[in-house]
Structure formats: structure tokens, C-alpha cells
Design an enzyme around this catalytic site. Structure first.
Site, short mmCIF file in Angstrom:
data_model
loop_
_atom_site.label_atom_id
_atom_site.label_comp_id
_atom_site.label_asym_id
_atom_site.label_seq_id
_atom_site.Cartn_x
_atom_site.Cartn_y
_atom_site.Cartn_z
N GLY A 291 69.71 3.75 108.81
CA GLY A 291 69.11 4.03 110.10
C GLY A 291 67.63 3.68 110.15
O GLY A 291 67.02 3.33 109.14
N VAL B 204 59.73 -4.48 97.39
CA VAL B 204 60.87 -5.34 97.72
C VAL B 204 61.00 -5.49 99.23
O VAL B 204 60.96 -4.51 99.97
CB VAL B 204 62.17 -4.74 97.15
CG1 VAL B 204 63.39 -5.53 97.64
CG2 VAL B 204 62.12 -4.73 95.63
N ALA C 222 59.66 5.19 105.18
CA ALA C 222 59.55 6.26 104.19
C ALA C 222 58.34 7.15 104.43
O ALA C 222 58.41 8.37 104.27
CB ALA C 222 59.49 5.65 102.79
N ASP D 288 67.75 0.32 113.96
CA ASP D 288 67.06 -0.18 112.77
C ASP D 288 66.49 -1.57 113.01
O ASP D 288 65.42 -1.92 112.49
CB ASP D 288 68.04 -0.20 111.60
CG ASP D 288 67.35 0.05 110.26
OD1 ASP D 288 66.12 0.17 110.24
OD2 ASP D 288 68.07 0.14 109.25
N SER E 120 64.11 4.05 109.74
CA SER E 120 63.34 5.06 109.00
C SER E 120 62.32 4.41 108.08
O SER E 120 62.69 3.68 107.16
CB SER E 120 64.29 5.93 108.16
OG SER E 120 65.18 5.11 107.42
N TRP F 4 61.34 5.15 99.48
CA TRP F 4 62.40 5.76 100.28
C TRP F 4 63.10 6.88 99.51
O TRP F 4 63.38 7.95 100.03
CB TRP F 4 63.36 4.69 100.73
CG TRP F 4 64.40 5.05 101.75
CD1 TRP F 4 65.60 4.43 101.89
CD2 TRP F 4 64.37 6.05 102.78
NE1 TRP F 4 66.31 4.99 102.94
CE2 TRP F 4 65.57 5.99 103.49
CE3 TRP F 4 63.43 7.00 103.16
CZ2 TRP F 4 65.89 6.82 104.56
CZ3 TRP F 4 63.72 7.86 104.22
CH2 TRP F 4 64.94 7.76 104.90
N LYS G 295 70.14 -1.83 101.43
CA LYS G 295 70.71 -2.55 102.55
C LYS G 295 70.79 -4.04 102.22
O LYS G 295 69.78 -4.65 101.89
CB LYS G 295 69.86 -2.34 103.80
CG LYS G 295 69.72 -0.87 104.21
CD LYS G 295 68.71 -0.68 105.33
CE LYS G 295 68.58 0.79 105.72
NZ LYS G 295 67.60 1.00 106.80
N LYS H 196 69.59 -6.86 109.85
CA LYS H 196 68.34 -6.53 110.56
C LYS H 196 67.11 -6.96 109.76
O LYS H 196 66.08 -7.30 110.34
CB LYS H 196 68.29 -5.05 110.90
CG LYS H 196 68.33 -4.09 109.71
CD LYS H 196 66.94 -3.69 109.24
CE LYS H 196 67.03 -2.76 108.05
NZ LYS H 196 65.69 -2.35 107.57
N THR I 123 62.52 -2.29 112.46
CA THR I 123 62.13 -3.21 111.39
C THR I 123 61.49 -4.47 111.93
O THR I 123 60.61 -5.07 111.29
CB THR I 123 63.36 -3.57 110.53
OG1 THR I 123 64.04 -2.38 110.17
CG2 THR I 123 62.95 -4.29 109.27
#
Length: 338
Positions: free
Chosen positions: A130, A285, A134, A250, A132, A11, A102, A185, A254
Site C-alpha cells: 500500500g 534500494v 517509512a 501506491d 506508505s 520500512w 515489491k 508502480k 510513489t
């Protein structure tokens, strides 16, 4: 402007690639050997294979130089949540900083803005969040983010840094809501992946009569959003934030996107793999694994009911099987939706 991104994972690298089209960007990594390789090959094959690092992007292993580079500009902390506290401690008073991680900090249960207030109260802080992935951001595919801060000028600085025809950046004055959305999330994505994995296993066995399907997926996303909103409001967030990019947006991405590591954790748990084997296989991660118990602890401290989160913590800790977790959620007593 001068921008320094501290953390060369997928990211952080993706944002560095996009920002370097218009700004002077420094990308810091701990691994000096990786930095030398990235400088010569102009690639980050470890985390973002196939993406070329533009000439306007300078990899470095010198943290002090990276921080100095961003003086008067913008620092982006792109470490996992576990590294945020230590990184903030090293930044100078008055620096403008946004983080990408996050979750709630393990042990303390604090959100990012609470950590900053505790260790570096004179920083100008916020979060960039948000829906996204990467890989899509690095490739220049259309994406929308939200920059949240109590400091309106800092949020606008994020717009100046990253907003473009392919990367749209909105602003928010509700960092609490944006951070809660980003934390919860990930846990919900594990739950949805778990249900989808049970369905795939049932299809492979030729018996889908009682398996969770798309109805279950929709229910988990919707009720997961309700849990997110309850916790956020208890912590002082605004309800409308959760209907935006960092909440519903998000969560949907996700929970349903195949590039989601948290979703992959759920899918693989449903296949019977151990959590240790899953994390080794992912190689990156998956924040929901580490933050689920902390989310639940913070919710309990506020008297907030989060049954999906509670079930996921039990699964991750080996106390419930995926099927037992689903049965537990479906067997709950009927109640009003709102």
C-alpha cells in the site's frame, strides 16, 4: 502477539516501531555491530534517522532466535525482493509470514507468492502493501495499508498486528493483484520522475514550450495504471484490486511523492546523471530499477503490451535518452482507450 521483522531497513524498522507499542517485537539485522549500536542508542540512523526505537522493540543479529520468537505469532520479511527466496527457505513449516518487498524476482520473473509456493508450500503466506513512506509510518502519521492473502485468517492476523488509530489495515483475498500493483508502480514512478525532471530542466533553461508538464504527469499515471491492470488480469488478478491501495493508491504516492526513491531515479536521469551515479547517491534500494526488465519479460511472456515499461527499460539500459523515450511514447499510433 510476538512479531519478528526480518530486515532492519527503513520500512522494516518503521513497522517495528509502530507494532512495538502493543506487541513484543524482534527486529533482525545481519550486521551484529549495527545491532549493538541500535541496542545502546535506540536509533537506526543508517535508514531511519531521528526515530527512537521503543523499549518494546528488541534488535538482534540472531536469525534463529528471531524466528523462534515469532512461533505462534507473525513473521514479517522486510528484505529486498532479491532476498525473499533465501529468507523463506529458512522458515519452519506452518509459519505465518508476510513480506513487504515489491517486484518480480530477477531471473525467474516470479512474484512473491509464486516463490513461496515453489520453496515453502506449507507456509501461511501473504503480502503487506500500500501507499506508505517509512518515515511517515514511523512518525505515526495516518497511513492505510492492505494485507493480501488467500488465507483469510492470516490477513486478519496482520490487522491484529498493525491496525491502530494511525495505521489502518484493510484485507484482500487477491495477493496476485496486490503484488502486481506493488511491482509495476515502481517502474511507473521512474517514468513520472523522468517527465517531471525534463520539465524542471526546461524551466532552468528558460524554454518550457515543448516540455512535459502536469498534463503529461497525469497521462503517465493513468496509462501506467492501465498497464498495471493488463498485466495483473493476465496473471489472474481482479481488476478492482488496481483501483485500491496497492494499485492506484501506491502508484500516485510513489510517482508524485518527493520521498519516493523510484521517482528520484527518474528525476536524476533527466538531469543527465548515469544510473550508477544515481544509485550511489540514493544509498537505498530503488526496486523499480531492478524489476523493470523482469516486469517487461513477464508481460511479453503473456502477450501483454506495456509501452511505458518498455521505454523505461530502454532508458535504464542506456538505449534511449529520457527525451527520446518521451517522444517515442507520444508518437505511438492512436487507439481506443479501453
Amino acid at each position: 502477539m510476538n512479531i519478528s521483522i526480518l530486515g532492519a531497513g527503513a520500512w522494516g524498522t518503521a513497522l517495528a516501531v509502530q507494532a512495538s507499542e502493543r506487541h513484543d517485537v524482534c527486529l533482525w539485522a545481519r550486521d551484529a555491530a549495527w545491532v549493538e549500536q541500535a541496542r545502546s542508542s535506540r536509533l537506526n540512523d543508517r535508514y531511519l534517522p531521528g526515530v527512537v526505537l521503543p523499549q518494546g522493540l528488541t534488535p538482534t543479529a540472531d536469525l534463529a532466535a528471531a524466528i523462534e520468537h515469532a512461533q505462534g505469532g507473525l513473521i514479517i520479511v522486510a528484505t529486498p525482493m532479491a532476498g525473499l527466496r533465501g529468507m523463506l527457505k529458512q522458515l519452519p513449516d506452518g509459519a505465518s509470514v508476510l513480506w513487504l518487498c515489491k517486484g518480480f524476482e530477477a531471473g525467474t520473473g516470479l512474484l512473491g507468492h509464486e516463490i513461496a509456493r515453489e520453496v515453502q508450500p506449507r507456509l501461511r503466506v501473504g503480502i503487506l502493501s500500500g501507499p506508505s513512506f517509512a518515515q511517515e509510518v514511523a512518525a505515526g502519521q495516518p497511513t492505510a495499508l492492505v494485507a493480501a492473502s488467500a488465507d483469510a485468517e492470516l490477513a486478519q492476523l496482520a490487522v491484529d498486528a498493525f491496525h491502530s488509530e494511525r495505521l489502518r489495515v484493510y484485507t484482500s483475498s487477491d495477493p496476485v493483484g496486490v503484488e502486481v500493483g506493488g511491482a509495476v508502480k515502481n517502474v511507473m514512478a521512474i517514468a513520472v520522475g523522468l517527465a517531471d525532471g525534463l520539465r524542471l530542466a526546461a524551466e532552468a533553461a528558460g524554454d518550457v514550450s515543448a516540455a512535459p508538464g502536469l498534463n503529461a504527469r497525469a497521462a503517465l499515471i493513468t496509462r501506467g495504471l492501465a498497464e498495471m491492470m493488463r498485466l495483473g488480469q493476465a496473471l489472474g488478478a481482479r481488476s478492482e484490486t488496481f483501483m485500491g491501495l496497492s494499485g492506484m493508491g501506491d502508484l500516485v504516492l510513489t510517482a508524485t511523492g518527493d520521498l519516493s526513491r523510484n521517482r528520484q531515479v527518474g528525476l536524476l536521469l533527466a538531469q543527465g546523471l548515469s544510473l550508477g551515479a544515481i544509485l550511489k547517491q540514493l544509498g537505498h534500494v530503488a526496486e523499480g530499477v531492478y524489476s523493470a526488465a523482469t516486469v517487461l519479460a513477464r508481460a511479453r511472456s503473456k502477450g501483454v503490451d506495456m509501452p511505458i515499461t518498455e521505454a523505461m527499460v530502454a532508458v535504464l539500459q542506456g538505449q534511449l535518452t529520457p527525451q527520446a523515450a518521451l517522444d517515442l511514447l507520444m508518437g505511438r499510433q492512436a487507439r481506443a482507450e479501453h
